[in-house]
Design a protein around this motif. Sequence first.
Motif, PDB file in Angstrom:
ATOM      1  N   TYR A 199      47.026  45.300  48.672  1.00 24.96           N
ATOM      2  CA  TYR A 199      47.231  43.853  48.461  1.00 24.96           C
ATOM      3  C   TYR A 199      47.273  43.551  46.745  1.00 24.96           C
ATOM      4  CZ  TYR A 199      45.908  43.832  53.258  1.00 24.96           C
ATOM      5  OH  TYR A 199      45.681  44.151  54.612  1.00 24.96           O
ATOM      6  N   GLY A 200      48.475  43.610  46.407  1.00 22.08           N
ATOM      7  CA  GLY A 200      48.326  43.419  44.786  1.00 22.08           C
ATOM      8  C   GLY A 200      48.290  41.829  44.522  1.00 22.08           C
ATOM      9  N   ARG A 205      44.815  37.689  41.539  1.00 24.35           N
ATOM     10  CA  ARG A 205      43.947  36.641  41.553  1.00 24.35           C
ATOM     11  C   ARG A 205      42.460  36.745  41.071  1.00 24.35           C
ATOM     12  NH1 ARG A 205      43.813  35.479  47.528  1.00 24.35           N
ATOM     13  NH2 ARG A 205      45.899  35.705  47.247  1.00 24.35           N
ATOM     14  N   TYR A 206      41.910  38.147  41.069  1.00 18.26           N
ATOM     15  CA  TYR A 206      40.635  38.364  41.014  1.00 18.26           C
ATOM     16  C   TYR A 206      40.687  39.266  39.716  1.00 18.26           C
ATOM     17  CZ  TYR A 206      39.323  36.196  45.294  1.00 18.26           C
ATOM     18  OH  TYR A 206      39.136  35.305  46.514  1.00 18.26           O
ATOM     19  N   LYS A 207      41.601  39.285  39.074  1.00 22.93           N
ATOM     20  CA  LYS A 207      41.708  39.916  37.811  1.00 22.93           C
ATOM     21  C   LYS A 207      40.927  41.482  37.764  1.00 22.93           C
ATOM     22  CE  LYS A 207      41.846  35.588  35.284  1.00 22.93           C
ATOM     23  NZ  LYS A 207      41.334  34.964  34.402  1.00 22.93           N
ATOM     24  N   VAL A 208      41.368  42.201  38.721  1.00 27.74           N
ATOM     25  CA  VAL A 208      40.845  43.822  38.747  1.00 27.74           C
ATOM     26  C   VAL A 208      42.160  44.573  38.725  1.00 27.74           C
ATOM     27  CG1 VAL A 208      39.688  45.271  40.199  1.00 27.74           C
ATOM     28  CG2 VAL A 208      38.971  42.920  40.183  1.00 27.74           C
ATOM     29  N   SER A 209      42.259  45.049  37.534  1.00 20.48           N
ATOM     30  CA  SER A 209      43.359  46.181  37.384  1.00 20.48           C
ATOM     31  C   SER A 209      43.457  47.296  38.383  1.00 20.48           C
ATOM     32  CB  SER A 209      43.383  46.543  36.181  1.00 20.48           C
ATOM     33  OG  SER A 209      44.407  47.342  35.603  1.00 20.48           O
ATOM     34  N   LEU A 217      38.449  50.449  38.714  1.00 20.83           N
ATOM     35  CA  LEU A 217      38.159  50.883  40.185  1.00 20.83           C
ATOM     36  C   LEU A 217      37.015  52.053  40.374  1.00 20.83           C
ATOM     37  CD1 LEU A 217      41.785  51.080  41.516  1.00 20.83           C
ATOM     38  CD2 LEU A 217      40.171  49.327  41.898  1.00 20.83           C
ATOM     39  N   PRO A 218      36.089  52.021  41.364  1.00 28.13           N
ATOM     40  CA  PRO A 218      36.075  50.366  42.083  1.00 28.13           C
ATOM     41  C   PRO A 218      35.477  49.506  41.188  1.00 28.13           C
ATOM     42  CG  PRO A 218      34.164  51.912  42.490  1.00 28.13           C
ATOM     43  CD  PRO A 218      34.975  52.572  41.556  1.00 28.13           C
ATOM     44  N   SER A 219      35.539  48.258  41.670  1.00 24.89           N
ATOM     45  CA  SER A 219      34.712  47.004  40.730  1.00 24.89           C
ATOM     46  C   SER A 219      33.944  46.390  41.868  1.00 24.89           C
ATOM     47  CB  SER A 219      35.753  45.933  40.324  1.00 24.89           C
ATOM     48  OG  SER A 219      36.380  46.389  39.223  1.00 24.89           O
ATOM     49  N   LEU A 220      32.641  45.911  41.811  1.00 28.01           N
ATOM     50  CA  LEU A 220      31.863  45.244  42.622  1.00 28.01           C
ATOM     51  C   LEU A 220      31.599  43.840  41.898  1.00 28.01           C
ATOM     52  CD1 LEU A 220      28.768  47.458  43.707  1.00 28.01           C
ATOM     53  CD2 LEU A 220      30.980  46.973  44.863  1.00 28.01           C
ATOM     54  N   VAL A 221      32.028  42.839  42.836  1.00 22.91           N
ATOM     55  CA  VAL A 221      31.744  41.329  42.126  1.00 22.91           C
ATOM     56  C   VAL A 221      30.980  40.397  43.324  1.00 22.91           C
ATOM     57  CG1 VAL A 221      33.331  39.420  41.800  1.00 22.91           C
ATOM     58  CG2 VAL A 221      34.249  41.654  41.677  1.00 22.91           C
ATOM     59  N   LEU A 222      30.038  39.734  42.563  1.00 23.91           N
ATOM     60  CA  LEU A 222      29.052  39.018  43.567  1.00 23.91           C
ATOM     61  C   LEU A 222      29.679  37.489  43.510  1.00 23.91           C
ATOM     62  CD1 LEU A 222      25.995  38.818  44.454  1.00 23.91           C
ATOM     63  CD2 LEU A 222      25.342  38.187  42.410  1.00 23.91           C
ATOM     64  N   PHE A 223      29.728  37.117  44.662  1.00 29.47           N
ATOM     65  CA  PHE A 223      30.329  35.574  44.991  1.00 29.47           C
ATOM     66  C   PHE A 223      29.258  34.701  45.435  1.00 29.47           C
ATOM     67  CE2 PHE A 223      34.117  38.420  44.831  1.00 29.47           C
ATOM     68  CZ  PHE A 223      34.868  37.754  44.009  1.00 29.47           C
ATOM     69  N   GLN A 224      29.113  33.425  45.138  1.00 25.99           N
ATOM     70  CA  GLN A 224      28.218  32.648  45.927  1.00 25.99           C
ATOM     71  C   GLN A 224      29.235  31.297  45.989  1.00 25.99           C
ATOM     72  OE1 GLN A 224      24.751  32.876  46.530  1.00 25.99           O
ATOM     73  NE2 GLN A 224      25.326  30.997  47.841  1.00 25.99           N
ATOM     74  N   GLY A 225      29.329  30.734  47.178  1.00 23.63           N
ATOM     75  CA  GLY A 225      30.259  29.763  47.403  1.00 23.63           C
ATOM     76  C   GLY A 225      31.678  29.890  47.122  1.00 23.63           C
ATOM     77  N   GLY A 226      32.192  31.188  47.016  1.00 20.89           N
ATOM     78  CA  GLY A 226      33.588  31.484  46.498  1.00 20.89           C
ATOM     79  C   GLY A 226      33.648  31.703  44.992  1.00 20.89           C
TER      80      GLY A 226
END
Length: 302
Positions: A199-200, A205-209, A217-226
């Motif tokens: 899904y390019g 959208r989330y700025k992960v190249s 890669l890999p990238s771990l992202v912590l989200f709260q309420g989007g």
Amino acid sequence: MGLITGLCTFLFHLPQIYKWLLRPYYITSFLMTIAFLVVRKAPGLCEHLATQREDGNSCDFDWREVEILMFLSAIVMMKNRRAITLEQHIGNLFMFSKVANVILFFRLDIRLGILYVSLCIAFLMTCKPPLYMGPEYIKYFSDTTIDEELQKDSRVTWIVEFYANWSSDCQSFAPVFADLSLKYNCAGLRFGKVDIGRYGEVSQRYKVSTSPLAKQLPSLVLFQGGRELMRRPMVDNKGRAVSWTFNDENIIREFNLNELFQKSKKLNKGRELKEEEQNGSKPEEGIDELSPEQPTESKKDQ
């Protein structure tokens, strides 16, 4: 030190080695790793090979071949110092052994070198490393579900891995992330994954190249309420990832998983008390308050 660490890791996981060797990927990789050794030592074949040994023994390594193999050992030990899982240790050994085999075969006979390179290309195109298929509590997102799921409940914290199936680092990290999901997943703390190699739009959208040069890669992202709160690895001004080791200790410390898990348990208890007050009844017995929700998408769907 790297050799001792690799040896201890190998001995600890020795029972698993037999299962892996039954898989076509590992069998073929092992055969290609020892290809030059077999050719150089095979009776009836080695007598016809060229050699630079003073004694003319073409069935033993000459000084240049020994030098190349020693250099290979040093490179593997250096790379394995940062390896996390046994798959990474073995993967590094396979990869650099194949590179050494290419050099050795071309030095021995250009025809053998071309043949070996052709086999390597055919192997890369037809044989992929096996994906992790063990237990996990992970939600697999698509380009149409990730935004909706992350913003559905602002009280739920998400740790999302952005990965690509072709990345060996992502494949090696898969069992580590799965193990963390088994330990920490609950109603208020969820784990998710999205294949940005597929899904390019999500990647942009989330700025992960997805570029191998960016090393994101890999990238771990912590989200709260989007909303993104933090990510690892961090990215510098040039768009390259800052070096970071993806092991469970680093992830637990950097993402405060123990603290997040305790808060999530309190959130879950608060929900049950509120429902009990509204309904005037106790929650059903036999239901574990921390029982994680089963993933709705499987790895095969990806």
